[in-house]
Design a protein around this motif. Structure first.
Motif, mmCIF file in Angstrom:
data_model
loop_
_atom_site.group_PDB
_atom_site.id
_atom_site.type_symbol
_atom_site.label_atom_id
_atom_site.label_comp_id
_atom_site.label_asym_id
_atom_site.label_seq_id
_atom_site.Cartn_x
_atom_site.Cartn_y
_atom_site.Cartn_z
ATOM 1 N N ASN A 1 5.724 -46.198 -149.145
ATOM 2 C CA ASN A 1 5.301 -44.857 -149.398
ATOM 3 C C ASN A 1 4.252 -44.686 -149.732
ATOM 4 O OD1 ASN A 1 5.551 -47.069 -151.766
ATOM 5 N ND2 ASN A 1 6.694 -45.183 -153.208
ATOM 6 N N PHE A 2 3.446 -45.170 -148.649
ATOM 7 C CA PHE A 2 1.521 -45.190 -149.822
ATOM 8 C C PHE A 2 1.313 -44.887 -148.468
ATOM 9 C CE2 PHE A 2 3.180 -49.363 -149.274
ATOM 10 C CZ PHE A 2 2.074 -50.144 -148.263
ATOM 11 N N VAL A 3 -0.175 -44.454 -148.278
ATOM 12 C CA VAL A 3 -1.308 -44.292 -147.667
ATOM 13 C C VAL A 3 -2.699 -45.130 -147.917
ATOM 14 C CG1 VAL A 3 -0.487 -42.589 -146.318
ATOM 15 C CG2 VAL A 3 -2.010 -41.732 -147.783
ATOM 16 N N TRP A 4 -3.463 -46.020 -146.395
ATOM 17 C CA TRP A 4 -4.114 -47.389 -147.224
ATOM 18 C C TRP A 4 -5.432 -45.971 -145.939
ATOM 19 C CZ3 TRP A 4 -6.165 -50.414 -149.689
ATOM 20 C CH2 TRP A 4 -7.477 -51.241 -149.189
ATOM 21 N N LEU A 5 -6.585 -46.075 -147.582
ATOM 22 C CA LEU A 5 -7.918 -45.441 -146.392
ATOM 23 C C LEU A 5 -8.790 -46.546 -146.758
ATOM 24 C CD1 LEU A 5 -8.722 -42.203 -148.492
ATOM 25 C CD2 LEU A 5 -7.498 -42.386 -146.759
ATOM 26 N N ASP A 6 -9.633 -46.847 -145.448
ATOM 27 C CA ASP A 6 -9.664 -47.895 -144.908
ATOM 28 C C ASP A 6 -11.321 -47.656 -145.701
ATOM 29 O OD1 ASP A 6 -11.357 -50.486 -144.246
ATOM 30 O OD2 ASP A 6 -11.198 -49.576 -142.692
ATOM 31 N N LEU A 7 -11.773 -47.419 -147.060
ATOM 32 C CA LEU A 7 -12.613 -46.931 -147.099
ATOM 33 C C LEU A 7 -14.358 -47.492 -147.533
ATOM 34 C CD1 LEU A 7 -11.652 -43.837 -150.002
ATOM 35 C CD2 LEU A 7 -13.037 -43.853 -147.616
ATOM 36 N N GLY A 8 -14.104 -48.990 -147.589
ATOM 37 C CA GLY A 8 -14.864 -49.886 -147.892
ATOM 38 C C GLY A 8 -16.061 -49.690 -149.464
ATOM 39 N N GLU A 9 -17.256 -49.801 -149.064
ATOM 40 C CA GLU A 9 -18.417 -49.418 -150.157
ATOM 41 C C GLU A 9 -17.789 -48.478 -150.412
ATOM 42 O OE1 GLU A 9 -19.970 -52.267 -151.118
ATOM 43 O OE2 GLU A 9 -19.063 -53.312 -149.822
ATOM 44 N N ASP A 10 -17.039 -46.829 -149.760
ATOM 45 C CA ASP A 10 -17.156 -45.832 -150.884
ATOM 46 C C ASP A 10 -15.908 -45.960 -151.612
ATOM 47 O OD1 ASP A 10 -19.261 -45.297 -149.469
ATOM 48 O OD2 ASP A 10 -18.525 -44.408 -147.599
ATOM 49 N N LEU B 1 -5.991 -37.786 -161.499
ATOM 50 C CA LEU B 1 -5.053 -38.771 -160.396
ATOM 51 C C LEU B 1 -5.000 -39.661 -160.915
ATOM 52 C CD1 LEU B 1 -5.116 -36.220 -156.668
ATOM 53 C CD2 LEU B 1 -3.203 -36.758 -158.314
ATOM 54 N N ALA B 2 -4.667 -40.716 -160.512
ATOM 55 C CA ALA B 2 -4.603 -42.520 -160.537
ATOM 56 C C ALA B 2 -3.895 -42.974 -159.547
ATOM 57 C CB ALA B 2 -3.735 -43.239 -161.635
ATOM 58 N N VAL B 3 -5.021 -44.296 -158.808
ATOM 59 C CA VAL B 3 -4.951 -44.388 -157.578
ATOM 60 C C VAL B 3 -5.788 -45.507 -157.147
ATOM 61 C CG1 VAL B 3 -5.589 -41.985 -156.031
ATOM 62 C CG2 VAL B 3 -7.366 -43.904 -155.975
ATOM 63 N N ARG B 4 -5.191 -46.372 -156.859
ATOM 64 C CA ARG B 4 -5.195 -48.296 -156.711
ATOM 65 C C ARG B 4 -5.869 -48.249 -155.720
ATOM 66 N NH1 ARG B 4 -6.415 -51.802 -157.328
ATOM 67 N NH2 ARG B 4 -5.530 -54.020 -157.523
ATOM 68 N N GLY B 5 -7.364 -48.363 -155.742
ATOM 69 C CA GLY B 5 -9.076 -49.158 -156.050
ATOM 70 C C GLY B 5 -9.229 -50.433 -155.653
ATOM 71 N N PHE B 6 -9.047 -51.193 -154.467
ATOM 72 C CA PHE B 6 -10.049 -52.502 -154.115
ATOM 73 C C PHE B 6 -11.176 -52.748 -154.303
ATOM 74 C CE2 PHE B 6 -5.270 -51.729 -153.323
ATOM 75 C CZ PHE B 6 -4.634 -52.977 -153.262
ATOM 76 N N ALA B 7 -12.355 -52.974 -154.778
ATOM 77 C CA ALA B 7 -13.596 -51.906 -154.402
ATOM 78 C C ALA B 7 -14.023 -53.651 -153.177
ATOM 79 C CB ALA B 7 -14.111 -52.888 -156.132
ATOM 80 N N GLY B 8 -14.996 -52.358 -152.522
ATOM 81 C CA GLY B 8 -15.499 -52.560 -151.496
ATOM 82 C C GLY B 8 -14.090 -52.597 -150.255
#
Length: 371
Positions: free
Chosen positions: A307-316, A329-336
């Motif tokens: 029930n989620f999607v992952w954006l492979d944004l790296g340093e962005d 909007l609160a989303v879950r970021g994983f730095a880097g």
């Protein structure tokens, strides 16, 4: 300096970062898309059961969770003796690590093997138990690299964790791939199939925890009521395994960990599968719509059965989180690394898509960089 001396392992313990609530923005309804919660909540029968059970909160709950285990057994077609309940699937996993991995009699740490990135609580539980984390990088598409995981198995390997669908990247494992994997894993290694998002999967080829544990004495399947059933705040989950494993898990079970409110609500939701399915279908329909619209704008996301999607944004990643924060909007970021976005209400999903349309660069498929 304080004279109190915690265990040495705690100095290397990573912190669990729960999804944060949204920051209010004037003129906008705030949405939390950071914790993979069910926005539609539990079924009415579960809410009624909670209200009724609340009158007995001065009493201890049934430590054997008999009613709940029997309802799970009836629903899944398994023996009640194969069910061990816990405070969420995380509590169930904690039981497994406590029972089967730690520091050996020779003073050397046991090894717990898993794909990474995956559920961020894995290294916390393993380190706390005194075991060693063995992390095998995901494939570029966010899926488990089972061949590399097999190559990482040693004589110190005690537990292997398979997260399907993988949190936070989304891909699931197929039954055929897991069967082939298990055929090559030593029989004395406990293999956990973490199915916290099982109900959101529609692909008939994905691994089925019930079938797998019944065929393999060293397999444990994990389930939770936090996601599809909308009971995240009550903390109730369970594991399924054969008796040689359940006998050990019961030794490390925290007494009364599953409250009477949680048991009552879980029993009620299992008794209303059609209503649960309706909620799940609303979420998966929105998930498919979101994925399709992301594809149309040239944004690649790993195929997700959760029930989620992952954006492979790296340093962005942090810049994207900030853009979402500005839109309440609160989303879950994983730095880097990337950003995980829960599928929420249609209005929330629409706003997330608008953020994506105005953000650059968006992720491209592995091996196909944006020109």
């Amino acid at each position: 300096m304080s004279p109190i001396r915690p265990r040495a392992a705690l100095s290397a313990l990573p912190s669990y970062a729960a999804g944060k609530p949204p920051v209010p923005v004037e003129g906008l309804v705030a949405y939390k898309l950071s914790s993979n919660e069910n926005p539609w909540g539990p079924v009415p029968a579960a809410q009624e059961a909670i209200a009724h059970a609340a009158a007995g909160v001065h009493r201890y709950p049934d430590p054997a969770t008999v009613r709940l285990r029997e309802q799970i057994a009836q629903t899944l077609g398994v023996p009640a003796e194969d069910v061990v309940t816990a405070a969420g699937s995380l509590g169930a996993l904690s039981q497994i690590i406590a029972a089967f991995a730690g520091t050996g009699a020779d003073g050397v740490a046991d090894e717990v093997l898993y794909s990474w990135r995956s559920f961020e609580a894995y290294p916390i539980l393993v380190t706390t138990a005194g075991a060693a984390n063995v992390q095998v990088p995901n494939r570029p598409d966010g899926s488990h690299d089972l061949e590399a995981m097999l190559a990482a198995v040693t004589e110190r390997t005690r537990v292997i964790l398979l997260c399907s669908p993988n949190n936070p990247t989304g891909p699931s494992l197929s039954q055929a791939a897991v069967d082939d994997f298990l055929a090559k894993v030593p029989d004395d290694v406990v293999v956990v199939v973490d199915e916290a998002y099982r109900e959101f999967q529609s692909d008939p080829d994905v691994v089925e925890g019930v079938r797998t544990y019944q065929a393999h004495p060293n397999v444990v399947a994990l389930r939770t009521f936090s996601k599809a059933h909308g009971l995240a705040g009550l903390r109730v989950g369970f594991s399924l395994s054969q008796q040689p494993i359940t006998q050990q898990l019961r030794k490390v079970t925290v007494p009364f960990a599953v409250t009477e409110l949680a048991q009552a609500a879980a029993v009620a939701t299992l008794a209303n599968p059609d209503q649960v399915a309706q909620r799940v279908n609303r979420i998966t329909a929105e998930r498919d719509r979101v994925q399709a619209e992301l594809a149309q704008m040239g944004c690649w996301v790993p195929g997700t059965q959760a029930n989620f999607v992952w954006l492979d944004l790296g340093e962005d990643s942090e810049r994207f989180v900030a853009a979402c924060t500005e839109q309440a909007l609160a989303v879950r970021g994983f730095a880097g690394e990337g950003v995980r976005v829960t599928i929420g209400e249609p209005e929330a999903n629409d706003r997330f898509l608008r953020v994506c349309r105005n953000f650059s660069p968006l992720p491209s498929a592995p091996g196909h960089p944006v020109p």
